[in-house]
Every structure is written in structure tokens, then in C-alpha cells.
Design an enzyme around this catalytic site. Structure first.
Site, PDB file in Angstrom:
ATOM      1  CE1 TYR A 120      -4.500  12.451  -4.443  1.00 12.36           C
ATOM      2  CE2 TYR A 120      -7.009  11.754  -4.723  1.00 12.36           C
ATOM      3  CZ  TYR A 120      -5.627  11.290  -4.528  1.00 12.36           C
ATOM      4  OH  TYR A 120      -5.168  10.087  -4.751  1.00 12.36           O
ATOM      5  CE  LYS A 164       7.274   8.524   6.349  1.00 12.33           C
ATOM      6  NZ  LYS A 164       7.477   6.981   6.823  1.00 12.33           N
ATOM      7  CG  ASP A 195       6.031   4.311   6.819  1.00 13.56           C
ATOM      8  OD1 ASP A 195       5.271   4.804   7.716  1.00 13.56           O
ATOM      9  OD2 ASP A 195       7.208   4.566   6.690  1.00 13.56           O
ATOM     10  CG  ASP A 219      -7.077   7.274  -3.734  1.00 15.65           C
ATOM     11  OD1 ASP A 219      -7.887   6.267  -4.081  1.00 15.65           O
ATOM     12  OD2 ASP A 219      -6.828   7.982  -4.767  1.00 15.65           O
ATOM     13  CG  ASP A 223      -7.751   1.099  -4.283  1.00 14.88           C
ATOM     14  OD1 ASP A 223      -8.846   1.716  -3.793  1.00 14.88           O
ATOM     15  OD2 ASP A 223      -7.450   1.254  -5.783  1.00 14.88           O
TER      16      ASP A 223
HETATM   17 MG    MG Z   1      -8.927   5.260  -5.456  1.00 11.97          MG
END
Ligand code: MG
Ligand code: NAI
Length: 327
Positions: A120, A164, A195, A219, A223
Site C-alpha cells: 500500500y 513470505k 500462507d 488486511d 478479515d
Molecule cells: Mg480490509
């Protein structure tokens, strides 16, 4: 922050269900005996449609003058002319640490997500044949997020660095710096590929306590954690800088249910409780958390959790519970 003057909070309800859950959170805060001076700001898509600006320079200056921000949710349309308000606020206030606690029957962990760089970074180009996004990882960015995560892990059990680094050079630096900080601070730590972490969150959630990771991984994993708990509507977050903070539920503006009065307000209520903790009012924060636990245990919940109550009914039940408790 300490002292007993009334804290001044920038209130950004935003779009969609943002205003609905913020209204609920403020009612519950008041019932819990929490006093704030709320300074409202109209920020987001609604404002952009009316005026062409989603967040003005004057707003930013005024917001920086207040103690912290309480944020609902905003709609980010897929229009290249529209800049995400939340990303801008996080950058301008340098809110580099996104702290996301997940506590329920199957999980008891905190995701600490780096909030200013990684994928980001905003460094990107798009052409017809090729598009690039720079995954920027710096020593400074990694060090300060690792320090925030270590502060938390010290009060809890251990730190897991999620990365990673077998594929991404940028994550080799992230992992190296996180390990250095944890070693220096004497924090028990391990690490896991992202992962594997996504898999283990589901099959072996007890493996985790405090996770620290880069922006996009954080992020996505948050979720996932919200899904394991049962709903995005349950989960809260604090965006912290060195002396600034913004508190918000992790969900978005949920246009599919906006205006129906059925949004789950618990994520916003828990975010407000985190804010009161940060503002030096732990007793108010605890009362709000206890009331939420009671609502969850007694099934006083909205439809996303299988309950049959409206936002307003859950809010009123929580407020009544808190008022009764204080007598
Ligand atoms: Mg989000
Ligand atoms: P979303 O989080 O708004 O919704 C995802 C799903 O979860 C929807 O089915 C929604 O109804 C449900 N949901 C979310 N919060 C809920 C709650 N409190 N109670 C009950 N159900 C809830 O994510 P989506 O649909 O991907 O994005 C919608 C808009 O929100 C987009 O414009 C997006 O850019 C924006 N967004 C804003 C965020 C923020 O302001 N922090 C974060 C994520 C998305």
C-alpha cells in the site's frame, strides 16, 4: 493521555452503515459513563459527491488539533479521481500501527498490521500492457511496527512474525528487523509464512497470540479472523502513531445493508472501548466490553450473527444493561 479533562474527539461517521454504528457506539459510551467532546466532520463519498472534496486540508488541520479520531466507515468508489480518505488519514497522521484484537470462542489473538508501506506504498504505475506496485519495506517502518507489536506481546505471551520471505526479498528485511527487535526486547517469538498462517488460523488458532505482519497480509488475515469469529461486524481496531490515534470497526460501509437498521454495532462499540482505554479511561472501556460480552452470551445480536434484533434494539439493550449496572 492522562488527566481528567474531557477528551476532544474528531467524529467521522462516514458513509453507508458508518453513521448507524457510530450513533450506537456513542449511545453505549454515554450509558457507560464515558464523556467526550465530539467534533463532527463530514468526510467521505457523500461529501465528495456534493463538493468534489472528500477530506479537505482544513479538516486535516482541525483533526490534528484534537485528541484522536473515531471513525465509522467510508465508501471508496472505483473512480481513479477519488483518493481513499482512510489511507490519506493514516498517512497524514502517520498512524503506522493497526492493532486488531480478535477474541471469541475459537480465537484469542491480536493482529498488528503495518499501516503505511508494503503493497500500500502508493508507489505505482499503470500502462496498457503493464502495471506495477512497489512493495516498499523499510528498516524504520519495520522497526517501529515490531516495537509496537513487542509492547503488546510483552503483556501477553509471544510474537509471531508473518511473512513470505522465501519468495519476497522485501520480507527478508521485514523478518530480520522484527527478529532483531524481539531479541533486543526479550520477547518470545517465532515466525510463519503467510500462507501457512492463513491455514493455521483455521485449523490451529491456539498457535497464535500476537501476530505482526505487513500491510496487505494484515488486511487479508484480519478479515479471515473476523470470519472465524462469525462476522466482520464484531471486530474493532486502533490505528496508532506515536501520539495520535484513530479508532474504527474493521468493516466497510456495507452498502448492501445500509439504511436497513440491521448493522451489527459491536465492532464500532469495541473500537470506542479501545479509544477510551487509549484516552486513559480503562474503567469505561471495561464496562463497554463487559456489556458486549453479555449481549453475545445472551444472544442479543443482529442478524449477521444469527440473532433477530435490529441495531437499535441491541443498542438499547446494552445501554439499559449499563445503566442498571451503575445503580
Ligand atoms: Mg480490509
Ligand atoms: P464491507 O465490510 O462493507 O461488507 C462486507 C460484508 O460484510 C457485506 O455483506 C456487509 O453487509 C457485511 N457487514 C459488514 N459490516 C457489517 C456489520 N457491522 N453488520 C453486519 N454486516 C456487516 O466490505 P465491502 O462490501 O467489501 O466494501 C463496501 C465499501 O466499504 C467499499 O466502498 C469499500 O471500499 C469500503 N470499505 C471501507 C472500509 C473502511 O472504511 N475502513 C473498510 C473496508 C471496505
Amino acid at each position: 493521555m492522562s488527566g481528567k479533562r474531557t477528551p476532544k474527539v474528531a467524529l467521522v461517521p462516514g458513509d453507508g452503515i458508518g453513521p448507524e454504528v457510530i450513533e450506537s457506539a456513542l449511545a453505549v459510551l454515554q450509558a457507560a459513563g464515558g464523556e467526550i467532546e465530539a467534533v463532527p466532520f463530514e468526510v467521505g463519498l457523500g461529501r465528495w459527491k456534493r463538493t468534489g472534496t472528500a477530506l479537505s486540508e482544513e479538516d486535516l488541520i482541525a483533526i490534528k488539533d484534537l485528541d484522536c479520531v473515531l471513525f465509522g466507515a467510508i465508501t471508496t468508489p472505483p473512480d481513479p479521481a477519488y483518493k481513499s480518505v482512510l489511507l490519506r488519514l493514516r498517512k497524514e497522521l502517520d498512524l503506522y500501527a493497526n492493532i486488531r484484537p480478535f477474541k471469541g470462542q475459537r480465537l484469542n489473538l491480536v493482529i498488528v498490521r503495518e499501516n503505511t508501506e508494503g503493497l500500500y506504498s502508493g508507489i505505482e504505475t499503470i500502462e496498457d500492457e503493464e502495471a506495477r506496485t512497489v512493495r516498499l519495506i523499510t528498516r524504520r517502518g519495520s522497526r517501529r511496527i515490531a516495537e509496537k507489536a513487542c509492547d503488546l506481546a510483552k503483556e501477553r505471551q509471544k510474537l509471531t512474525v508473518v511473512h513470505k520471505s522465501n519468495v519476497l526479498k522485501s520480507d527478508r528485511l521485514f523478518l530480520k528487523v522484527c527478529r532483531e527487535v524481539a531479541l533486543k526486547r526479550g520477547v518470545p517469538h517465532d515466525d510463519m509464512y503467510v500462507d501457512a498462517a492463513a491455514y493455521n488460523l483455521i485449523v490451529r488458532p491456539e498457535a497464535f497470540d500476537v501476530l505482526v505482519t505487513t500491510n496487505l497480509f494484515g488486511d487479508i488475515l484480519s478479515d479471515e479472523a473476523a470470519g472465524i469469529l462469525g462476522s466482520l461486524g464484531l471486530c474493532a481496531s486502533a490505528n496508532l502513531g506515536d501520539d495520535r490515534a484513530l479508532f474504527e470497526p474493521i468493516h466497510g460501509s456495507a452498502p448492501d445493508i445500509a439504511g436497513k437498521g440491521i448493522a451489527n454495532p459491536i465492532g464500532a462499540i469495541r473500537s470506542t472501548a479501545m479509544m477510551m482505554q487509549w484516552l486513559g479511561r480503562p474503567e469505561v472501556s471495561q464496562r463497554m466490553e463487559d456489556a458486549v460480552s453479555w449481549a453475545l452470551q445472551t444472544g442479543m445480536t443482529t442478524t449477521d450473527l444469527g440473532g433477530s434484533y435490529a441495531t437499535r434494539e441491541v443498542t438499547e439493550a446494552l445501554a439499559l444493561r449499563l445503566t442498571d449496572m451503575s445503580h
